[in-house]
Design a protein around this motif. Sequence first.
Motif, PDB file in Angstrom:
ATOM      1  N   ALA A  47      29.849  37.662  32.422  1.00 27.68           N
ATOM      2  CA  ALA A  47      31.046  38.052  33.633  1.00 27.68           C
ATOM      3  C   ALA A  47      31.841  37.501  33.792  1.00 27.68           C
ATOM      4  O   ALA A  47      32.475  38.012  34.667  1.00 27.68           O
ATOM      5  N   ALA A  48      31.546  35.884  33.317  1.00 28.69           N
ATOM      6  CA  ALA A  48      32.721  35.520  33.705  1.00 28.69           C
ATOM      7  C   ALA A  48      34.441  36.072  32.620  1.00 28.69           C
ATOM      8  O   ALA A  48      35.046  35.612  33.713  1.00 28.69           O
ATOM      9  N   ALA A  49      33.911  36.611  32.055  1.00 30.94           N
ATOM     10  CA  ALA A  49      34.967  36.694  31.099  1.00 30.94           C
ATOM     11  C   ALA A  49      35.701  38.264  31.985  1.00 30.94           C
ATOM     12  O   ALA A  49      36.933  38.502  31.912  1.00 30.94           O
ATOM     13  N   ALA A  52      37.945  36.930  34.452  1.00 30.37           N
ATOM     14  CA  ALA A  52      38.987  35.943  34.360  1.00 30.37           C
ATOM     15  C   ALA A  52      39.940  36.767  33.992  1.00 30.37           C
ATOM     16  O   ALA A  52      40.739  37.358  33.992  1.00 30.37           O
ATOM     17  N   LEU A  53      39.333  38.004  33.316  1.00 29.20           N
ATOM     18  CA  LEU A  53      40.332  39.523  33.003  1.00 29.20           C
ATOM     19  C   LEU A  53      41.367  40.037  33.942  1.00 29.20           C
ATOM     20  O   LEU A  53      42.209  40.759  33.302  1.00 29.20           O
ATOM     21  N   PHE A  54      39.932  41.027  34.323  1.00 27.06           N
ATOM     22  CA  PHE A  54      40.615  41.879  35.144  1.00 27.06           C
ATOM     23  C   PHE A  54      40.988  40.929  36.520  1.00 27.06           C
ATOM     24  O   PHE A  54      42.297  41.515  37.225  1.00 27.06           O
ATOM     25  N   GLY A  55      41.110  39.668  36.928  1.00 26.09           N
ATOM     26  CA  GLY A  55      41.199  39.468  38.054  1.00 26.09           C
ATOM     27  C   GLY A  55      40.995  39.373  39.228  1.00 26.09           C
ATOM     28  O   GLY A  55      39.867  39.792  39.474  1.00 26.09           O
ATOM     29  N   SER A  56      42.028  39.161  40.779  1.00 23.36           N
ATOM     30  CA  SER A  56      40.994  39.890  41.776  1.00 23.36           C
ATOM     31  C   SER A  56      42.461  40.735  41.848  1.00 23.36           C
ATOM     32  O   SER A  56      43.359  40.468  42.052  1.00 23.36           O
ATOM     33  N   PRO A  57      42.131  41.500  43.107  1.00 22.73           N
ATOM     34  CA  PRO A  57      43.066  42.360  43.739  1.00 22.73           C
ATOM     35  C   PRO A  57      43.959  42.107  45.169  1.00 22.73           C
ATOM     36  O   PRO A  57      43.010  41.388  45.138  1.00 22.73           O
ATOM     37  N   ASP A  58      44.152  43.442  45.110  1.00 33.48           N
ATOM     38  CA  ASP A  58      45.578  42.904  46.507  1.00 33.48           C
ATOM     39  C   ASP A  58      44.776  43.089  47.359  1.00 33.48           C
ATOM     40  O   ASP A  58      43.482  43.818  47.600  1.00 33.48           O
ATOM     41  N   LEU A  59      44.581  42.191  48.344  1.00 31.95           N
ATOM     42  CA  LEU A  59      43.957  42.513  49.789  1.00 31.95           C
ATOM     43  C   LEU A  59      44.451  43.456  50.895  1.00 31.95           C
ATOM     44  O   LEU A  59      42.947  44.024  51.148  1.00 31.95           O
ATOM     45  N   ILE A  85      27.596  36.609  43.594  1.00 35.81           N
ATOM     46  CA  ILE A  85      27.097  35.549  43.128  1.00 35.81           C
ATOM     47  C   ILE A  85      26.167  35.256  41.968  1.00 35.81           C
ATOM     48  O   ILE A  85      26.777  34.455  41.742  1.00 35.81           O
ATOM     49  N   LEU A  86      26.298  36.533  41.468  1.00 34.34           N
ATOM     50  CA  LEU A  86      25.893  36.289  40.249  1.00 34.34           C
ATOM     51  C   LEU A  86      26.436  36.101  39.102  1.00 34.34           C
ATOM     52  O   LEU A  86      26.507  35.111  38.106  1.00 34.34           O
ATOM     53  N   ILE A  87      27.687  36.026  39.757  1.00 33.87           N
ATOM     54  CA  ILE A  87      28.805  35.663  38.986  1.00 33.87           C
ATOM     55  C   ILE A  87      29.711  34.676  39.134  1.00 33.87           C
ATOM     56  O   ILE A  87      30.380  34.371  38.803  1.00 33.87           O
ATOM     57  N   MET A  88      28.958  34.197  39.695  1.00 36.38           N
ATOM     58  CA  MET A  88      29.263  32.596  40.414  1.00 36.38           C
ATOM     59  C   MET A  88      30.808  32.147  40.638  1.00 36.38           C
ATOM     60  O   MET A  88      30.973  31.303  40.842  1.00 36.38           O
ATOM     61  N   VAL A  89      30.760  33.421  41.874  1.00 43.60           N
ATOM     62  CA  VAL A  89      31.868  33.088  42.249  1.00 43.60           C
ATOM     63  C   VAL A  89      31.762  32.462  43.413  1.00 43.60           C
ATOM     64  O   VAL A  89      31.104  32.433  44.392  1.00 43.60           O
ATOM     65  N   PRO A  90      32.685  31.652  43.965  1.00 41.34           N
ATOM     66  CA  PRO A  90      32.151  30.670  44.942  1.00 41.34           C
ATOM     67  C   PRO A  90      31.519  31.171  46.189  1.00 41.34           C
ATOM     68  O   PRO A  90      32.811  32.725  46.740  1.00 41.34           O
ATOM     69  N   ARG A  91      30.695  30.740  47.192  1.00 42.09           N
ATOM     70  CA  ARG A  91      30.892  31.535  48.714  1.00 42.09           C
ATOM     71  C   ARG A  91      31.814  31.619  49.678  1.00 42.09           C
ATOM     72  O   ARG A  91      31.824  32.003  50.201  1.00 42.09           O
ATOM     73  N   THR A  92      32.105  30.536  49.581  1.00 38.41           N
ATOM     74  CA  THR A  92      33.224  29.986  50.699  1.00 38.41           C
ATOM     75  C   THR A  92      34.707  31.313  50.718  1.00 38.41           C
ATOM     76  O   THR A  92      35.338  31.844  51.402  1.00 38.41           O
TER      77      THR A  92
END
Length: 162
Positions: A47-49, A52-59, A85-92
């Motif tokens: 999940a973490a990989a 990291a591989l796909f990155g974040s999408p455009d807002l 939350i399951l893949i440990m993205v910070p809640r903030t």
Amino acid sequence: MEEDSADRSASALSGTDTPRVGLATPVNRPRWAVWKFGALAAGITVAAAAVALFGSPDLQALQRAAIGLGPIGSVVAIAGVALAILIMVPRTVLAITVGMLFGWFPAAVYITVGALIGASTGFALGRLLGREYVAVKLSAWSATAHPIEPATRGFAPVRSAG
């Protein structure tokens, strides 16, 4: 007495003894517990990989997608928060992102519900996949651990005034 604790820890690790967890849950397959714990760790790594591989999408693309979903957007937001939350993205980070998409009040509701679902799912997966492994390790550790000395060593006892 030390030999007894060493024998118990060795038998707990070899699987010949059946240590108990709780009242009636036998831990009789430590090798299987290691595999299940490994599956949990592998799932987290995959999940973490993926993140990291796909990155974040455009807002702006996310805002257009959220508006385009209409009323089902809240369900998608809650499911997305739970998965993040399951893949440990910070809640903030999640709170800021969902807040920019939906506004502060709906975002507060979506984040709270999604975090509760994600944390509950993570707890259930950890208990299902990792409980036996941790129980075996803790039973081996507690069998060989030395007793904790009292924290009051060197202090005079407190006397009551009455």
